[in-house]
Design an enzyme around this catalytic site. Sequence first.
Site, PDB file in Angstrom:
ATOM      1  N   ASP A   1      71.809  25.110  81.206  1.00  0.00           N
ATOM      2  CA  ASP A   1      71.948  25.177  79.753  1.00  0.00           C
ATOM      3  C   ASP A   1      72.118  23.768  79.201  1.00  0.00           C
ATOM      4  O   ASP A   1      71.554  22.814  79.734  1.00  0.00           O
ATOM      5  CB  ASP A   1      73.115  26.101  79.388  1.00  0.00           C
ATOM      6  N   SER A   2      72.898  23.624  78.137  1.00  0.00           N
ATOM      7  CA  SER A   2      73.039  22.324  77.486  1.00  0.00           C
ATOM      8  C   SER A   2      73.652  21.270  78.400  1.00  0.00           C
ATOM      9  O   SER A   2      73.361  20.077  78.269  1.00  0.00           O
ATOM     10  CB  SER A   2      73.881  22.471  76.216  1.00  0.00           C
ATOM     11  N   PHE A   3      74.520  21.680  79.325  1.00  0.00           N
ATOM     12  CA  PHE A   3      75.088  20.712  80.262  1.00  0.00           C
ATOM     13  C   PHE A   3      73.972  20.054  81.081  1.00  0.00           C
ATOM     14  O   PHE A   3      74.006  18.851  81.348  1.00  0.00           O
ATOM     15  CB  PHE A   3      76.071  21.399  81.213  1.00  0.00           C
TER      16      PHE A   3
ATOM     17  N   HIS B   1      80.715  18.432  74.826  1.00  0.00           N
ATOM     18  CA  HIS B   1      79.828  18.519  75.986  1.00  0.00           C
ATOM     19  C   HIS B   1      80.060  17.326  76.909  1.00  0.00           C
ATOM     20  O   HIS B   1      80.650  16.318  76.511  1.00  0.00           O
ATOM     21  CB  HIS B   1      78.364  18.548  75.531  1.00  0.00           C
TER      22      HIS B   1
END
Length: 344
Positions: free
Chosen positions: A132-134, A317
């Site tokens: 995902d965004s990570f 994040h």
Amino acid sequence: MRAIPGAKPQPMRLYPGRSITPTQMVVSHTHQWPGIYTEVAFEGTDLIVRLNDPVNILRLYIDDQPPVTLTKPGQIDYEVKGLQPGAHRIRLEKITESQSDTAKFEGFYIVGHGHELPAPPPRLRQIEFIGDSFTVGYGNTSPKRECTTDEVWATTDTSQAFGPLTAKAYNADYQINAFSGRGVVRNYDGFAGDTLPTLHNYTLFDGKTEYKATNWQPQIIVIGLGTNDFSTALKPTEPWKTREDLRADYRNSYVKFVKTLRAKNPKAQFILMASDQSDGEIRDQVLQVEKSLESQGETKVDTIIFTGLDYAGCHAHPSVADDLKLKSLLTDYIDARPALWQGR
């Protein structure tokens, strides 16, 4: 687009990512996933990089020179001029995330009296990162946590995320098959849209262009999914009545996803990554996924738990500093198991 008198298209090596090419000549490709790259070698002094990309930031590497950043270049012929006579290596990387838009890379072209060199051969090592965004590197270069949409886009640098950093440490080809906000069964805050296991089937995010894994057999597949499934509270309109219903669906679907990947990659080592966020909920579920896979005969799966990140990037994040920590966790694991790279 203007014509290039006397320019000759180069036999570039298409990155091992996901794109649509109109012919077998591999001069143009349409792309959408993050972290894509392409490479070429030629002998001469001048080169054209032909682009049709109004949405991304690209980074162009010429030999060992500092990279050139191209921000939303649009439909252009970018000219590389005045190189020293001789052989040169060119690499183009996409560093931003473009979820709703496609873009095109339309080839390298020699100008003048130069000549092509054989396209760089595929690397012997291949590693895939699913997440995902990570995994995208969402806002990882940001100096602050509170970011506008434009600031997230401008400070996302997938090339500095832990996946490419890990791959480059081993001179490995890589794919970054990640999409911010998506989970295994539930997207962030329950919003509607394809989950990552569904998106993973396609070359573009249109649900039509099925990905065919030509010459792609990674020895290592790293998966980091669960933050979006569990980081927000369930809403009454969602299909899971209780949190445990969500956990059970997540575990069962994650196991099924890994089995699907295993059928396509019979020799790959799976590394499941999980944070200690959400009071350990993600960690505990991923560990149960690993246990379930092992109980069903899976012998090449392991879990890496990461803690102690500063989460200083956009919207809490991982930062670039965190990406370096995650890269170290992965390289420590892989260095201790060098035989993993023989699994093809």
